[in-house]
Enzyme design. Sequence first.
Site, PDB file in Angstrom:
ATOM      1  CE1 TYR A 101      31.159  38.605  29.230  1.00  0.00           C
ATOM      2  CE2 TYR A 101      32.555  39.844  27.734  1.00  0.00           C
ATOM      3  CZ  TYR A 101      31.855  39.757  28.915  1.00  0.00           C
ATOM      4  OH  TYR A 101      31.845  40.816  29.804  1.00  0.00           O
ATOM      5  CD  GLU A 143      32.196  44.092  29.689  1.00  0.00           C
ATOM      6  OE1 GLU A 143      32.767  43.459  28.779  1.00  0.00           O
ATOM      7  OE2 GLU A 143      31.800  43.543  30.736  1.00  0.00           O
ATOM      8  CE1 TYR A 194      38.359  50.142  38.047  1.00  0.00           C
ATOM      9  CE2 TYR A 194      36.648  50.928  39.514  1.00  0.00           C
ATOM     10  CZ  TYR A 194      37.054  50.084  38.515  1.00  0.00           C
ATOM     11  OH  TYR A 194      36.183  49.181  37.959  1.00  0.00           O
ATOM     12  CB  SER A 212      40.730  55.301  44.043  1.00  0.00           C
ATOM     13  OG  SER A 212      39.883  54.221  44.339  1.00  0.00           O
ATOM     14  CB  VAL A 279      44.728  53.045  51.554  1.00  0.00           C
ATOM     15  CG1 VAL A 279      44.052  51.793  51.018  1.00  0.00           C
ATOM     16  CG2 VAL A 279      45.475  53.789  50.437  1.00  0.00           C
ATOM     17  N   PRO A 283      39.533  57.819  47.022  1.00  0.00           N
ATOM     18  CG  PRO A 283      37.773  56.251  47.099  1.00  0.00           C
ATOM     19  CD  PRO A 283      39.223  56.422  47.422  1.00  0.00           C
ATOM     20  CB  VAL A 387      34.274  46.861  47.316  1.00  0.00           C
ATOM     21  CG1 VAL A 387      34.950  45.668  47.981  1.00  0.00           C
ATOM     22  CG2 VAL A 387      32.858  47.030  47.843  1.00  0.00           C
ATOM     23  CG  PHE A 388      40.066  49.905  47.933  1.00  0.00           C
ATOM     24  CD1 PHE A 388      39.236  50.630  47.096  1.00  0.00           C
ATOM     25  CD2 PHE A 388      41.066  50.597  48.617  1.00  0.00           C
ATOM     26  CE1 PHE A 388      39.375  52.011  46.952  1.00  0.00           C
ATOM     27  CE2 PHE A 388      41.225  51.977  48.470  1.00  0.00           C
ATOM     28  CZ  PHE A 388      40.373  52.673  47.636  1.00  0.00           C
ATOM     29  N   GLY A 389      38.301  45.608  46.249  1.00  0.00           N
ATOM     30  CA  GLY A 389      38.501  44.188  45.931  1.00  0.00           C
ATOM     31  C   GLY A 389      37.320  43.742  45.112  1.00  0.00           C
TER      32      GLY A 389
HETATM   33  C1  LIG Z   1      38.318  49.786  42.671  1.00  0.00           C
HETATM   34  C2  LIG Z   1      39.572  49.636  43.496  1.00  0.00           C
HETATM   35  C3  LIG Z   1      40.265  50.768  43.908  1.00  0.00           C
HETATM   36  C4  LIG Z   1      41.418  50.626  44.689  1.00  0.00           C
HETATM   37  N1  LIG Z   1      42.090  51.753  45.082  1.00  0.00           N
HETATM   38  C5  LIG Z   1      43.216  51.645  45.826  1.00  0.00           C
HETATM   39  C6  LIG Z   1      43.929  52.811  46.233  1.00  0.00           C
HETATM   40  O1  LIG Z   1      43.544  53.943  45.932  1.00  0.00           O
HETATM   41  N2  LIG Z   1      45.068  52.636  46.949  1.00  0.00           N
HETATM   42  C7  LIG Z   1      45.518  51.389  47.324  1.00  0.00           C
HETATM   43  O2  LIG Z   1      46.571  51.297  47.977  1.00  0.00           O
HETATM   44  N3  LIG Z   1      44.851  50.267  46.959  1.00  0.00           N
HETATM   45  C8  LIG Z   1      43.722  50.377  46.202  1.00  0.00           C
HETATM   46  N4  LIG Z   1      43.051  49.242  45.804  1.00  0.00           N
HETATM   47  C9  LIG Z   1      43.613  47.915  46.160  1.00  0.00           C
HETATM   48  C10 LIG Z   1      44.632  47.505  45.097  1.00  0.00           C
HETATM   49  O3  LIG Z   1      43.991  47.281  43.861  1.00  0.00           O
HETATM   50  C11 LIG Z   1      45.348  46.183  45.447  1.00  0.00           C
HETATM   51  O4  LIG Z   1      44.390  45.223  45.790  1.00  0.00           O
HETATM   52  C12 LIG Z   1      46.324  46.370  46.593  1.00  0.00           C
HETATM   53  O5  LIG Z   1      47.330  47.309  46.230  1.00  0.00           O
HETATM   54  C13 LIG Z   1      46.989  45.020  46.930  1.00  0.00           C
HETATM   55  O6  LIG Z   1      47.585  44.509  45.775  1.00  0.00           O
HETATM   56  P1  LIG Z   1      48.968  43.703  45.881  1.00  0.00           P
HETATM   57  O7  LIG Z   1      49.289  43.201  44.542  1.00  0.00           O
HETATM   58  O8  LIG Z   1      49.973  44.511  46.593  1.00  0.00           O
HETATM   59  O9  LIG Z   1      48.563  42.513  46.833  1.00  0.00           O
HETATM   60  P2  LIG Z   1      48.240  41.016  46.371  1.00  0.00           P
HETATM   61  O10 LIG Z   1      49.454  40.336  45.950  1.00  0.00           O
HETATM   62  O11 LIG Z   1      47.084  41.071  45.450  1.00  0.00           O
HETATM   63  O12 LIG Z   1      47.769  40.415  47.768  1.00  0.00           O
HETATM   64  C14 LIG Z   1      46.553  40.856  48.357  1.00  0.00           C
HETATM   65  C15 LIG Z   1      46.345  40.090  49.664  1.00  0.00           C
HETATM   66  O13 LIG Z   1      46.263  38.710  49.363  1.00  0.00           O
HETATM   67  C16 LIG Z   1      47.183  38.001  50.156  1.00  0.00           C
HETATM   68  N5  LIG Z   1      47.714  36.882  49.378  1.00  0.00           N
HETATM   69  C17 LIG Z   1      48.312  36.935  48.169  1.00  0.00           C
HETATM   70  N6  LIG Z   1      48.731  35.703  47.786  1.00  0.00           N
HETATM   71  C18 LIG Z   1      48.394  34.873  48.786  1.00  0.00           C
HETATM   72  C19 LIG Z   1      48.569  33.489  49.017  1.00  0.00           C
HETATM   73  N7  LIG Z   1      49.151  32.715  48.118  1.00  0.00           N
HETATM   74  N8  LIG Z   1      48.100  32.981  50.185  1.00  0.00           N
HETATM   75  C20 LIG Z   1      47.495  33.752  51.100  1.00  0.00           C
HETATM   76  N9  LIG Z   1      47.303  35.067  50.947  1.00  0.00           N
HETATM   77  C21 LIG Z   1      47.751  35.618  49.804  1.00  0.00           C
HETATM   78  C22 LIG Z   1      48.296  38.985  50.507  1.00  0.00           C
HETATM   79  O14 LIG Z   1      48.955  38.637  51.704  1.00  0.00           O
HETATM   80  C23 LIG Z   1      47.505  40.265  50.648  1.00  0.00           C
HETATM   81  O15 LIG Z   1      46.976  40.376  51.939  1.00  0.00           O
HETATM   82  C24 LIG Z   1      41.884  49.345  45.043  1.00  0.00           C
HETATM   83  C25 LIG Z   1      41.191  48.204  44.600  1.00  0.00           C
HETATM   84  C26 LIG Z   1      40.059  48.352  43.842  1.00  0.00           C
HETATM   85  C27 LIG Z   1      39.331  47.117  43.359  1.00  0.00           C
HETATM   86  C1  HEM Z   2      29.163  36.424  31.885  1.00  0.00           C
HETATM   87  C2  HEM Z   2      30.481  36.434  31.981  1.00  0.00           C
HETATM   88  C3  HEM Z   2      31.236  37.089  33.103  1.00  0.00           C
HETATM   89  C4  HEM Z   2      30.857  37.350  34.393  1.00  0.00           C
HETATM   90  C5  HEM Z   2      29.526  37.048  35.072  1.00  0.00           C
HETATM   91  C6  HEM Z   2      31.976  38.000  35.041  1.00  0.00           C
HETATM   92  C7  HEM Z   2      31.966  38.421  36.354  1.00  0.00           C
HETATM   93  C8  HEM Z   2      32.987  39.115  36.950  1.00  0.00           C
HETATM   94  C9  HEM Z   2      32.953  39.620  38.296  1.00  0.00           C
HETATM   95  C10 HEM Z   2      31.790  39.453  39.280  1.00  0.00           C
HETATM   96  C11 HEM Z   2      34.112  40.267  38.517  1.00  0.00           C
HETATM   97  C12 HEM Z   2      34.526  41.007  39.791  1.00  0.00           C
HETATM   98  C13 HEM Z   2      34.076  42.442  39.645  1.00  0.00           C
HETATM   99  C14 HEM Z   2      34.391  43.266  40.872  1.00  0.00           C
HETATM  100  O1  HEM Z   2      35.527  43.705  40.998  1.00  0.00           O
HETATM  101  O2  HEM Z   2      33.516  43.453  41.703  1.00  0.00           O
HETATM  102  C15 HEM Z   2      34.911  40.142  37.314  1.00  0.00           C
HETATM  103  C16 HEM Z   2      36.194  40.625  37.172  1.00  0.00           C
HETATM  104  C17 HEM Z   2      37.009  40.245  36.127  1.00  0.00           C
HETATM  105  N1  HEM Z   2      36.641  39.626  34.976  1.00  0.00           N
HETATM  106 FE1  HEM Z   2      34.819  38.930  34.529  1.00  0.00          FE
HETATM  107  N2  HEM Z   2      33.003  38.110  34.151  1.00  0.00           N
HETATM  108  C18 HEM Z   2      32.604  37.566  32.963  1.00  0.00           C
HETATM  109  C19 HEM Z   2      33.349  37.483  31.806  1.00  0.00           C
HETATM  110  C20 HEM Z   2      34.684  37.768  31.715  1.00  0.00           C
HETATM  111  C21 HEM Z   2      35.502  37.571  30.549  1.00  0.00           C
HETATM  112  C22 HEM Z   2      35.003  37.061  29.206  1.00  0.00           C
HETATM  113  C23 HEM Z   2      36.761  37.905  30.887  1.00  0.00           C
HETATM  114  C24 HEM Z   2      37.992  37.819  29.996  1.00  0.00           C
HETATM  115  C25 HEM Z   2      38.781  36.796  30.017  1.00  0.00           C
HETATM  116  C26 HEM Z   2      36.748  38.364  32.258  1.00  0.00           C
HETATM  117  C27 HEM Z   2      37.836  38.830  32.971  1.00  0.00           C
HETATM  118  C28 HEM Z   2      37.762  39.421  34.216  1.00  0.00           C
HETATM  119  C29 HEM Z   2      38.917  39.941  34.911  1.00  0.00           C
HETATM  120  C30 HEM Z   2      40.370  39.910  34.424  1.00  0.00           C
HETATM  121  C31 HEM Z   2      38.445  40.466  36.113  1.00  0.00           C
HETATM  122  C32 HEM Z   2      39.262  41.081  37.254  1.00  0.00           C
HETATM  123  C33 HEM Z   2      39.618  39.932  38.157  1.00  0.00           C
HETATM  124  C34 HEM Z   2      40.332  40.332  39.413  1.00  0.00           C
HETATM  125  O3  HEM Z   2      40.654  41.498  39.591  1.00  0.00           O
HETATM  126  O4  HEM Z   2      40.568  39.451  40.241  1.00  0.00           O
HETATM  127  N3  HEM Z   2      35.465  38.267  32.719  1.00  0.00           N
HETATM  128  N4  HEM Z   2      34.189  39.458  36.374  1.00  0.00           N
END
Ligand SMILES: Cc1cc2nc3c(=O)[nH]c(=O)nc-3n(C[C@H](O)[C@H](O)[C@H](O)COP(=O)(O)OP(=O)(O)OC[C@H]3O[C@@H](n4cnc5c(N)ncnc54)[C@H](O)[C@@H]3O)c2cc1C
Ligand code: HEM
Length: 394
Positions: A101, A143, A194, A212, A279, A283, A387-389
């Site tokens: 942090y 956490e 997940y 998930s 997809v 869940p 949300v899957f993002g």
């Molecule tokens: C809580 C949760 C649960 C999930 N559960 C599932 C599940 O059950 N099954 C499932 O299939 N997925 C699930 N997902 C989604 C999964 O985590 C991934 O996001 C998904 O598989 C895509 O990852 P990736 O690495 O293949 O794509 P990424 O490489 O992350 O790309 C994602 C998107 O970004 C775009 N992108 C990447 N780089 C660039 C760039 N340089 N410029 C422009 N666009 C770009 C790609 O074209 C693509 O459209 C879940 C996500 C979350 C957060």
């Molecule tokens: C007050 C401090 C912080 C805030 C407000 C914060 C906020 C967030 C939020 C909003 C997300 C997205 C959650 C979602 O999926 O909806 C996230 C993801 C994440 N956070 Fe933090 N965070 C904090 C501190 C940290 C720290 C200390 C770390 C460690 C280096 C960290 C690492 C990550 C990573 C790796 C993800 C996932 C990113 C991704 O999937 O793209 N965060 N955090």
Amino acid sequence: MIEAKLSTGSHDIVRATLPVVRAHATEITGVFYAAMFDAHPELLDLFNQGNQATGAQRGALAAAVVAYADRLTDPDAAPFGPIAERIAHKHVSLGIRADQYPVVGRHLMGAVGTVLGAAVTPAVAAAWDEVYWLLACELIAAEARLYQQAGIDAATVWRRWRVAKRQDEAVDTVSFTLVPDDAGVVPDFVAGQYISVAVDLPDGRRQPRQYSLSQGPGRGSLRITVRRVRGLDGAPDGAVSTHLHEHVHADDTLLVGPPAGETTLRPDGEPVLLLTAGVGITPAAAMLDDIARTDPTRRVVLAHAERHPDRHALRAEMAHLTGGLTDAEQLTWYETGGDRTGRVDIDAIPLPAGVRAYLCGPMPFMSTMRAGLIRRGVPAERIHAEVFGPGMAG
Ligand SMILES: Cc1cc2nc3c(=O)[nH]c(=O)nc-3n(C[C@H](O)[C@H](O)[C@H](O)COP(=O)(O)OP(=O)(O)OC[C@H]3O[C@@H](n4cnc5c(N)ncnc54)[C@H](O)[C@@H]3O)c2cc1C
Ligand code: HEM
């Protein structure tokens, strides 16, 4: 839980500067990530670089900090609890540690200074530092509780699992059934949760993604179902989903984090609606599996939207599970190629009294469905969305 409070001086400064911070929030978080990765390249492997490229994570962080500052300074602002819960679960799934942090705080405050320049007087900087640390303390505490409940600590979340089975489910969709490859046990979890899966990509990067769990608890394994993301309009193919589809087979191993996630099935016997698209069915499959095993008389309505029957993952399995329930019905809409074509007709979905709805699918789908459910009288607090993002469904 007692809500945190800013000191009086900071309160007024944060209230006065919130509009300018809000207006520049995604710019600030953009500068923040660039500076932090520059100073700590090892963190590139922890953050989803797809979300960095699309700006999704920048937006989620900015929205969270602004929502927290808003709540601290305006009692009528939306409660922050659900956002904190979502973040804490995501952090725990990735093994985020309390000692990380200060790194984030330093670079975030540095970015505020870079973007807002002379407007950031020492008093303004101190007030926003206070906001950051109140938020950080809430997250660290949440956490710590989650790690404790799971009987793990941040340093040991990543474990090696073996693919016991790989199964094609539909076009572009594959399931992986995972069993521990170490001496550890299969952790308990709640349907709807997940796991994070980290893979080593051919370019040397390690990248985590969340998937998930697509079967309920109590099966002696964890199963995920992954849809391959194809790049559209010149965007690259999804890095991790493509890697899993092309390179991960039975007997290979994967690094896996602990089950996490707050959008989970409540074990209270209430009627449920599982309303999904694409997809986002995963869940719901776990929830249905859990209900079939533990509460088969529960009233369940399943409604699913898919582009084409060929893409409908877990269809036969879910039809079989539904057949074992005494009070369930299943509706499916296909854009093309099925009996019921077109978009989901929310008015055609039966809504039992006291229903609790679980939504999962693309954001526009969930917004439309949520609005339709509210119009039909389902209270907002009975509608849950996964949300899957990064970020929350509005
Ligand atoms: C809580 C949760 C649960 C999930 N559960 C599932 C599940 O059950 N099954 C499932 O299939 N997925 C699930 N997902 C989604 C999964 O985590 C991934 O996001 C998904 O598989 C895509 O990852 P990736 O690495 O293949 O794509 P990424 O490489 O992350 O790309 C994602 C998107 O970004 C775009 N992108 C990447 N780089 C660039 C760039 N340089 N410029 C422009 N666009 C770009 C790609 O074209 C693509 O459209 C879940 C996500 C979350 C957060
Ligand atoms: C007050 C401090 C912080 C805030 C407000 C914060 C906020 C967030 C939020 C909003 C997300 C997205 C959650 C979602 O999926 O909806 C996230 C993801 C994440 N956070 Fe933090 N965070 C904090 C501190 C940290 C720290 C200390 C770390 C460690 C280096 C960290 C690492 C990550 C990573 C790796 C993800 C996932 C990113 C991704 O999937 O793209 N965060 N955090």
